[in-house]
Design a protein around this motif. Structure first.
Motif, PDB file in Angstrom:
ATOM      1  N   GLY A   1      64.167  14.869  16.190  1.00 54.23           N
ATOM      2  CA  GLY A   1      64.703  13.459  16.741  1.00 54.23           C
ATOM      3  C   GLY A   1      66.137  13.457  16.898  1.00 54.23           C
ATOM      4  O   GLY A   1      66.853  12.272  17.290  1.00 54.23           O
ATOM      5  N   GLY A   2      66.741  14.488  17.280  1.00 56.44           N
ATOM      6  CA  GLY A   2      68.091  14.613  17.482  1.00 56.44           C
ATOM      7  C   GLY A   2      68.533  14.492  18.932  1.00 56.44           C
ATOM      8  O   GLY A   2      69.610  14.054  19.610  1.00 56.44           O
ATOM      9  N   GLY A   3      67.543  14.708  19.785  1.00 58.04           N
ATOM     10  CA  GLY A   3      67.839  15.135  21.439  1.00 58.04           C
ATOM     11  C   GLY A   3      67.444  13.803  22.123  1.00 58.04           C
ATOM     12  O   GLY A   3      66.737  12.955  21.707  1.00 58.04           O
ATOM     13  N   ALA A   4      68.045  13.582  23.133  1.00 58.67           N
ATOM     14  CA  ALA A   4      67.906  12.287  24.097  1.00 58.67           C
ATOM     15  C   ALA A   4      66.621  12.610  24.603  1.00 58.67           C
ATOM     16  O   ALA A   4      66.127  14.051  24.855  1.00 58.67           O
ATOM     17  N   ALA A   5      65.831  11.666  25.207  1.00 58.07           N
ATOM     18  CA  ALA A   5      64.612  12.077  25.697  1.00 58.07           C
ATOM     19  C   ALA A   5      64.907  12.365  27.271  1.00 58.07           C
ATOM     20  O   ALA A   5      66.044  12.029  27.858  1.00 58.07           O
ATOM     21  N   ASP A   6      63.851  13.280  27.872  1.00 63.85           N
ATOM     22  CA  ASP A   6      64.442  13.451  29.216  1.00 63.85           C
ATOM     23  C   ASP A   6      64.728  12.065  30.013  1.00 63.85           C
ATOM     24  O   ASP A   6      64.022  11.236  30.091  1.00 63.85           O
ATOM     25  N   GLY A   7      66.007  12.145  30.783  1.00 64.93           N
ATOM     26  CA  GLY A   7      66.157  11.215  31.669  1.00 64.93           C
ATOM     27  C   GLY A   7      67.082  10.098  31.060  1.00 64.93           C
ATOM     28  O   GLY A   7      67.394   9.228  31.717  1.00 64.93           O
TER      29      GLY A   7
ATOM     30  N   ASN B   1      64.138   3.977  22.426  1.00 66.38           N
ATOM     31  CA  ASN B   1      63.779   5.313  22.047  1.00 66.38           C
ATOM     32  C   ASN B   1      64.247   5.535  20.673  1.00 66.38           C
ATOM     33  O   ASN B   1      63.523   5.930  19.727  1.00 66.38           O
ATOM     34  N   GLN B   2      65.505   5.199  20.363  1.00 65.95           N
ATOM     35  CA  GLN B   2      65.949   5.237  18.936  1.00 65.95           C
ATOM     36  C   GLN B   2      65.387   4.367  18.013  1.00 65.95           C
ATOM     37  O   GLN B   2      64.908   4.753  16.967  1.00 65.95           O
ATOM     38  N   ARG B   3      64.954   3.183  18.300  1.00 61.68           N
ATOM     39  CA  ARG B   3      64.178   2.241  17.600  1.00 61.68           C
ATOM     40  C   ARG B   3      62.844   2.709  17.291  1.00 61.68           C
ATOM     41  O   ARG B   3      62.365   2.629  16.164  1.00 61.68           O
ATOM     42  N   ASN B   4      62.316   3.393  18.393  1.00 61.52           N
ATOM     43  CA  ASN B   4      60.856   3.967  18.092  1.00 61.52           C
ATOM     44  C   ASN B   4      61.090   4.958  17.107  1.00 61.52           C
ATOM     45  O   ASN B   4      59.730   5.464  16.693  1.00 61.52           O
ATOM     46  N   ARG B   5      61.956   5.767  17.391  1.00 57.47           N
ATOM     47  CA  ARG B   5      61.966   7.118  16.349  1.00 57.47           C
ATOM     48  C   ARG B   5      62.900   6.957  15.213  1.00 57.47           C
ATOM     49  O   ARG B   5      63.201   8.193  14.461  1.00 57.47           O
ATOM     50  N   ARG B   6      63.135   5.842  14.884  1.00 54.44           N
ATOM     51  CA  ARG B   6      63.877   5.601  13.442  1.00 54.44           C
ATOM     52  C   ARG B   6      63.368   6.654  12.448  1.00 54.44           C
ATOM     53  O   ARG B   6      64.229   7.088  11.731  1.00 54.44           O
ATOM     54  N   GLY B   7      62.253   6.726  12.338  1.00 50.72           N
ATOM     55  CA  GLY B   7      61.553   7.652  11.183  1.00 50.72           C
ATOM     56  C   GLY B   7      62.079   8.912  11.215  1.00 50.72           C
ATOM     57  O   GLY B   7      62.159   9.810  10.233  1.00 50.72           O
ATOM     58  N   SER B   8      62.365   9.559  12.537  1.00 49.07           N
ATOM     59  CA  SER B   8      62.580  10.907  12.609  1.00 49.07           C
ATOM     60  C   SER B   8      64.047  11.114  13.037  1.00 49.07           C
ATOM     61  O   SER B   8      64.431  12.433  12.806  1.00 49.07           O
TER      62      SER B   8
END
Length: 134
Positions: free
Chosen positions: A3-9, A111-118
């Motif tokens: 969960g540490g990296g930014a999504a592509d783009g 994306n950060q909102r969606n990945r909060r758990g990770s």
């Protein structure tokens, strides 16, 4: 996935060059796009946006430009200090040395909102302190 990296783009070069084309120099753009500093660069853009707009209700298509040099953020004073950058060195105010990086901030926030758990606890804390609406 950590969960540490930014999504592509989510983070890409703002000035010049095809980031992913054949024969492209990937040393600069990809370092910020997918490398160790990608999350910090996008977070710095979020700090700048929050300071300017008063919230993190970023439109999904919004892009924010951040200036970096040698991996250190040089614009957005508070952003540089929050993410551990020196905030010193050549930047836009003294000749513009360094690199402009475009952060697709609306997409990154979503994306950060969606990945909060990770996300790790530190990143959740930093975003919460910016009044992130989870």
């Amino acid at each position: 996935m950590d969960g540490g990296g930014a999504a592509d783009g989510d983070v890409a070069m703002a000035a010049g060059g095809d980031v992913g084309g054949p024969g492209a120099d990937r040393s600069g753009a990809r370092a910020h796009r997918r490398g160790r500093g990608a999350w910090e660069t996008a977070f710095a853009a979020a700090v700048d946006y929050r300071e300017r707009e008063g919230d993190l209700e970023v439109p999904r298509a919004h892009g924010e430009t951040v200036h970096v040099t040698g991996g250190a953020l040089v614009e957005g004073g508070a952003a540089a200090s929050v993410v551990g950058g020196s905030g010193t060195g050549p930047g836009p105010a003294d000749g513009g040395a360094g690199e402009r990086v475009e952060v697709r901030l609306g997409k990154w926030i979503n994306n950060q909102r969606n990945r909060r758990g990770s996300l790790n606890e530190e990143r959740v804390r930093l975003l919460t302190e910016l009044d992130m609406r989870w």
